[in-house]
Design an enzyme around this catalytic site. Sequence first.
Site, PDB file in Angstrom:
ATOM      1  N   CYS C 116       0.886  -1.169   0.000  1.00  0.00           N
ATOM      2  CA  CYS C 116       0.000   0.000   0.000  1.00  0.00           C
ATOM      3  C   CYS C 116       0.917   1.209   0.000  1.00  0.00           C
ATOM      4  O   CYS C 116       1.527   1.522   1.017  1.00  0.00           O
ATOM      5  CB  CYS C 116      -0.909   0.005   1.228  1.00  0.00           C
ATOM      6  SG  CYS C 116      -1.848   1.539   1.385  1.00  0.00           S
ATOM      7  N   CYS C 119      -0.647   4.374   2.263  1.00  0.00           N
ATOM      8  CA  CYS C 119      -0.722   4.298   3.731  1.00  0.00           C
ATOM      9  C   CYS C 119      -0.261   2.916   4.169  1.00  0.00           C
ATOM     10  O   CYS C 119       0.915   2.595   3.976  1.00  0.00           O
ATOM     11  CB  CYS C 119      -2.106   4.676   4.250  1.00  0.00           C
ATOM     12  SG  CYS C 119      -3.513   3.922   3.428  1.00  0.00           S
ATOM     13  N   SER C 120      -1.152   2.106   4.724  1.00  0.00           N
ATOM     14  CA  SER C 120      -0.703   0.792   5.181  1.00  0.00           C
ATOM     15  C   SER C 120      -1.842  -0.224   5.100  1.00  0.00           C
ATOM     16  O   SER C 120      -1.972  -1.079   5.956  1.00  0.00           O
ATOM     17  CB  SER C 120      -0.164   0.880   6.607  1.00  0.00           C
ATOM     18  OG  SER C 120      -1.143   1.469   7.445  1.00  0.00           O
ATOM     19  N   CYS C 121      -2.662  -0.134   4.063  1.00  0.00           N
ATOM     20  CA  CYS C 121      -3.782  -1.059   3.882  1.00  0.00           C
ATOM     21  C   CYS C 121      -3.267  -2.497   3.839  1.00  0.00           C
ATOM     22  O   CYS C 121      -2.273  -2.792   3.165  1.00  0.00           O
ATOM     23  CB  CYS C 121      -4.522  -0.756   2.590  1.00  0.00           C
ATOM     24  SG  CYS C 121      -5.275   0.877   2.568  1.00  0.00           S
TER      25      CYS C 121
END
Lengths: 113, 87, 212
Positions: C116, C119-121
């Site tokens: 991702c 962000c940090s999906c």
Amino acid sequence: MSDIDGRRWHDMGGQTAGQIPMEGHDFALWEKRVDALMVLCGGKGLFTVDGLRRALEDMGEDAFEKHTYYERWIASVNQNLIEAGAYTLEELAGKMDEVAARGASYGEAQGDG
Amino acid sequence: MGERVRIRASMPPGHIRAPAYLRGKTGVIERSLGAFGNPEQLAYGHAADKKQLYRVRFTMAELWGEGAEAPNDTVDAEIYDHWLEKV
Amino acid sequence: MPHDHHDHLSPSGHPYRADNDGPLTYWQRMEIAVRELLIEKGVVTPAEINAQIDAMDARSPANGAAVVARAWTDADFKARLLADASAASREMGFDIGPLNLIAVENTATVHNLIVCTLCSCYPRNLLGLPPDWYKTREYRSRAVREPRAVLREFGVDLPNDVQVRVHDSTADMRYIVLPARPEGTDVLDEAALAELVTRDSMIGTGLPRNPQ
């Protein structure tokens, strides 16, 4: 905002960067609580994951470099809750002072609940 | 499916889920994912219009040109239809 | 030594960790304040918070490993997984909430990698919270530009005839890699196969373990 081209700091795909740091850590209780608050508030319609991300992005790159993941998350959760009217800044200030007065460690600063 | 599309090249400020490295790049629709709330509205606490979301596939050659690590490797990303232009 | 907190367990019923005895930070103070305000206002209950923490703690790569092992041993399930990974995960009894999951299959000629960049999906509702490296600037920046170099840092050196497909989780979908079943595992049952499936093999930064 990262200069002329308009690309914002969080939009990192393809940028030059170094070796991937492999060290990890177990999540602390307070971090799990932040995560749980985000999920629960989202489920109750107070704000969305995009609201969470928007506030994180708007904190800027310094916050990304200086603060840990869940430090930034609680700041963003709080920002979104203030915007949603869940509580006022006055209430937040009073509660944070109250918490600080309870003790010097995270464990000691818990309320009765 | 298989339709060629270009990601809009504009760079407005704000919460946007079309990554900068894909803007202005051409790819192929890999699949349609259905309609989802527009994050550009959700992020600011507004009621959101439903936007069609597509998975678009790009070659590394398209994204990185001569410097591509392996030109035939690919990147898939999910892009909302208001960021897509017909080629 | 951290002093003894066993007389007041955390609300989730676990002992406080040593790091709860460090000096109270500004951000921890904010977390306590936000949580207590939400409880006082009736927005959430302590029980809901505890239940959510327990639900997240119960999610781990083992859940994904079970899904992968089922796909390795049941062709019909594998077809359902590739058609709708959320439904297939729920079919196995996993509580994945509203997760929209897509499974991407590694083969002799294709290797998939999940990232991702924005962000940090991560497929957290199946695999639990992401590893720290997944959230770093280094991984997020490089995975879409030089995935092969990234993979080498994880000890995976792909031949040139294997195509790399990177999946950038930019919106509402989350991804899990269905790794290729290792050679020499014909005699293993589903539970033994699941032991071979690592977290990283489901992100694409690793391969399954080889059988003993």
